[in-house]
Design a protein around this motif. Structure first.
Motif, mmCIF file in Angstrom:
data_model
loop_
_atom_site.group_PDB
_atom_site.id
_atom_site.type_symbol
_atom_site.label_atom_id
_atom_site.label_comp_id
_atom_site.label_asym_id
_atom_site.label_seq_id
_atom_site.Cartn_x
_atom_site.Cartn_y
_atom_site.Cartn_z
ATOM 1 N N ALA A 184 46.035 30.937 28.504
ATOM 2 C CA ALA A 184 47.198 30.482 29.199
ATOM 3 C C ALA A 184 46.875 30.556 30.603
ATOM 4 C CB ALA A 184 48.430 31.121 29.020
ATOM 5 N N GLY A 185 47.376 29.184 31.221
ATOM 6 C CA GLY A 185 47.207 29.211 32.771
ATOM 7 C C GLY A 185 48.292 29.855 33.608
ATOM 8 N N ILE A 186 48.234 30.164 34.779
ATOM 9 C CA ILE A 186 48.915 30.925 35.577
ATOM 10 C C ILE A 186 49.093 30.021 36.907
ATOM 11 C CG2 ILE A 186 48.313 33.172 34.858
ATOM 12 C CD1 ILE A 186 46.772 33.358 37.545
ATOM 13 N N LYS A 187 50.282 30.311 37.654
ATOM 14 C CA LYS A 187 50.580 29.772 38.780
ATOM 15 C C LYS A 187 50.321 30.669 39.788
ATOM 16 C CE LYS A 187 54.349 26.391 37.546
ATOM 17 N NZ LYS A 187 55.734 26.157 37.303
ATOM 18 N N VAL A 188 49.907 30.127 41.097
ATOM 19 C CA VAL A 188 49.526 30.850 42.177
ATOM 20 C C VAL A 188 50.364 30.366 43.476
ATOM 21 C CG1 VAL A 188 47.083 31.477 41.664
ATOM 22 C CG2 VAL A 188 47.655 29.224 42.908
ATOM 23 N N PRO A 189 50.711 31.459 44.236
ATOM 24 C CA PRO A 189 51.839 31.067 45.133
ATOM 25 C C PRO A 189 50.970 30.212 46.453
ATOM 26 C CG PRO A 189 50.982 33.341 45.588
ATOM 27 C CD PRO A 189 50.444 32.783 44.387
ATOM 28 N N ASP A 190 49.715 30.514 46.692
ATOM 29 C CA ASP A 190 49.275 29.575 47.789
ATOM 30 C C ASP A 190 47.615 29.440 47.577
ATOM 31 O OD1 ASP A 190 47.996 32.057 48.357
ATOM 32 O OD2 ASP A 190 49.936 32.675 49.444
ATOM 33 N N VAL A 191 47.044 28.722 48.511
ATOM 34 C CA VAL A 191 45.579 28.249 48.257
ATOM 35 C C VAL A 191 44.923 29.535 48.486
ATOM 36 C CG1 VAL A 191 43.716 26.884 49.295
ATOM 37 C CG2 VAL A 191 46.087 26.028 49.116
ATOM 38 N N ALA A 192 45.194 30.468 49.296
ATOM 39 C CA ALA A 192 44.286 31.458 49.643
ATOM 40 C C ALA A 192 44.324 32.635 48.226
ATOM 41 C CB ALA A 192 44.797 32.567 50.862
ATOM 42 N N THR A 193 45.095 32.604 47.476
ATOM 43 C CA THR A 193 45.446 33.431 46.044
ATOM 44 C C THR A 193 44.463 32.539 45.329
ATOM 45 O OG1 THR A 193 47.575 34.112 46.878
ATOM 46 C CG2 THR A 193 46.649 34.442 44.412
ATOM 47 N N LEU A 194 44.582 31.066 45.218
ATOM 48 C CA LEU A 194 43.708 30.514 44.471
ATOM 49 C C LEU A 194 42.151 30.630 44.484
ATOM 50 C CD1 LEU A 194 43.202 28.187 42.035
ATOM 51 C CD2 LEU A 194 43.626 26.608 44.005
ATOM 52 N N VAL A 195 41.736 30.570 46.033
ATOM 53 C CA VAL A 195 40.267 30.870 46.192
ATOM 54 C C VAL A 195 40.077 32.160 45.746
ATOM 55 C CG1 VAL A 195 38.921 30.937 48.253
ATOM 56 C CG2 VAL A 195 40.469 29.080 48.313
ATOM 57 N N ASP A 196 40.805 33.226 45.993
ATOM 58 C CA ASP A 196 40.163 34.562 45.774
ATOM 59 C C ASP A 196 40.196 34.773 44.400
ATOM 60 O OD1 ASP A 196 40.245 37.501 46.580
ATOM 61 O OD2 ASP A 196 41.999 37.537 45.077
ATOM 62 N N LYS A 197 41.189 33.981 43.548
ATOM 63 C CA LYS A 197 40.856 34.227 42.014
ATOM 64 C C LYS A 197 39.816 33.607 41.502
ATOM 65 C CE LYS A 197 45.875 35.327 40.536
ATOM 66 N NZ LYS A 197 45.212 36.500 39.969
ATOM 67 N N LEU A 198 39.335 32.304 42.266
ATOM 68 C CA LEU A 198 38.270 31.577 41.704
ATOM 69 C C LEU A 198 36.918 32.273 42.130
ATOM 70 C CD1 LEU A 198 39.222 27.833 42.765
ATOM 71 C CD2 LEU A 198 38.988 28.806 40.324
ATOM 72 N N LYS A 199 36.862 33.013 43.130
ATOM 73 C CA LYS A 199 35.845 33.699 43.657
ATOM 74 C C LYS A 199 35.715 35.178 42.975
ATOM 75 C CE LYS A 199 33.738 35.425 48.180
ATOM 76 N NZ LYS A 199 33.871 35.495 49.405
ATOM 77 N N ASN A 200 36.629 35.818 42.786
ATOM 78 C CA ASN A 200 36.490 37.239 42.357
ATOM 79 C C ASN A 200 36.656 37.418 40.854
ATOM 80 O OD1 ASN A 200 35.863 38.269 45.114
ATOM 81 N ND2 ASN A 200 38.040 38.117 45.619
ATOM 82 N N GLU A 201 37.511 36.625 40.265
ATOM 83 C CA GLU A 201 37.894 36.725 38.807
ATOM 84 C C GLU A 201 37.116 35.514 37.958
ATOM 85 O OE1 GLU A 201 42.048 36.650 37.877
ATOM 86 O OE2 GLU A 201 42.603 37.983 39.543
ATOM 87 N N ALA A 202 37.227 34.373 38.323
ATOM 88 C CA ALA A 202 36.542 33.333 37.630
ATOM 89 C C ALA A 202 35.083 33.283 38.119
ATOM 90 C CB ALA A 202 37.080 31.912 37.759
ATOM 91 N N LYS A 203 34.604 33.919 39.207
ATOM 92 C CA LYS A 203 33.260 33.654 39.791
ATOM 93 C C LYS A 203 32.568 32.318 39.881
ATOM 94 C CE LYS A 203 32.691 38.691 38.994
ATOM 95 N NZ LYS A 203 32.962 39.110 40.320
#
Length: 249
Positions: free
Chosen positions: A228-247
């Motif tokens: 399932a997809g999730i919503k993020v509050p801002d761009v900084a959180t999105l970048v953090d998840k792409l970098k550290n979780e999705a890699k």
């Protein structure tokens, strides 16, 4: 000019395909079967050629179990003049089908062979090309437009970045793409007429073809379910998840 059109019996495109519990294949018990959509386009094109006076006879061919007769009757309802069933219970792979069709080409001597570009069950996209190689005939794959002038065939095909037009001498092999035409609606009177059209049954042995499978399917499984997809509050959180979780960055 005879036109030979192979048609395949497949699980209907509206049916949700289910994998067997032992992962040996697709469950087709009590499932609606129909003609492969690309083969339906091929039959329509052949019938249109006959209506234009270019072709004199359209022959539908199917290889497989006895129930393939239903698919051939549908082809004759669209407009094929007669049908041939190569009946076998062996699992047919593209090379075996191409060899059977080569034997029928030698027998019937058609001026043109039109196939669907691929079947929606195995998506192999191999039979037309293999047939052209075995029969030593020119081929026009993924045809979106077909023109015949005397003994010259012009095939327009879609390629990356545009269209390509091929010119070749008949006899030849064509594989039909989605945009070649839109098949006609089959009317009840034509369905009734199709029941009276000739349908011959042959066997691979009668054609002198070995259809033993060359490939073995080890396992069939459904694609992994997406999370399932999730919503993020801002761009900084999105970048953090792409970098550290999705890699991925």
């Amino acid at each position: 000019m005879k036109v030979l059109v192979p048609v395949k019996r497949v699980v209907d495109y509206n049916v949700k395909v289910r994998v067997k519990s032992d992962n040996t294949g697709v469950d087709i018990a009590n499932v609606k079967m129909s003609m492969n959509p690309f083969d339906e386009i091929a039959i329509e094109e052949a019938v249109r050629l006959r209506e234009k006076g270019v072709a004199t006879e359209v022959i539908a061919v199917s290889c497989g179990v006895a129930q393939c007769q239903e698919t051939l009757r549908t082809a004759m309802a669209i407009g094929a003049d007669r049908a041939i069933l190569v009946q076998t219970d062996v699992e047919l792979q593209p090379l075996a089908v191409a060899k059977l069709l080569k034997a029928l080409v030698d027998k019937e001597q058609p001026g043109l062979i039109i196939l669907g570009k691929q079947a929606i069950d195995d998506d192999c996209n191999q039979t037309g090309q293999m047939l052209a190689a075995l029969a030593d005939l020119p081929q026009g794959a993924f045809a979106s437009k077909v023109e015949i002038d005397g003994s010259v065939l012009k095939v327009t095909r879609e390629i990356d970045g545009g269209l390509e037009t091929l010119s070749m001498n008949l006899p030849a092999v064509i594989t039909a793409d989605l945009r070649l035409n839109e098949p006609r609606y089959v009317t009840l009177p034509n369905i009734m007429k199709a029941k009276k059209k000739p349908l011959d049954t042959l066997t691979p042995e009668a054609l002198g073809v070995d259809v033993a499978p060359r490939l073995k399917t080890l396992k069939v499984s459904e694609p992994a379910k997406r999370g399932a997809g999730i919503k993020v509050p801002d761009v900084a959180t999105l970048v953090d998840k792409l970098k550290n979780e999705a890699k991925v960055i």
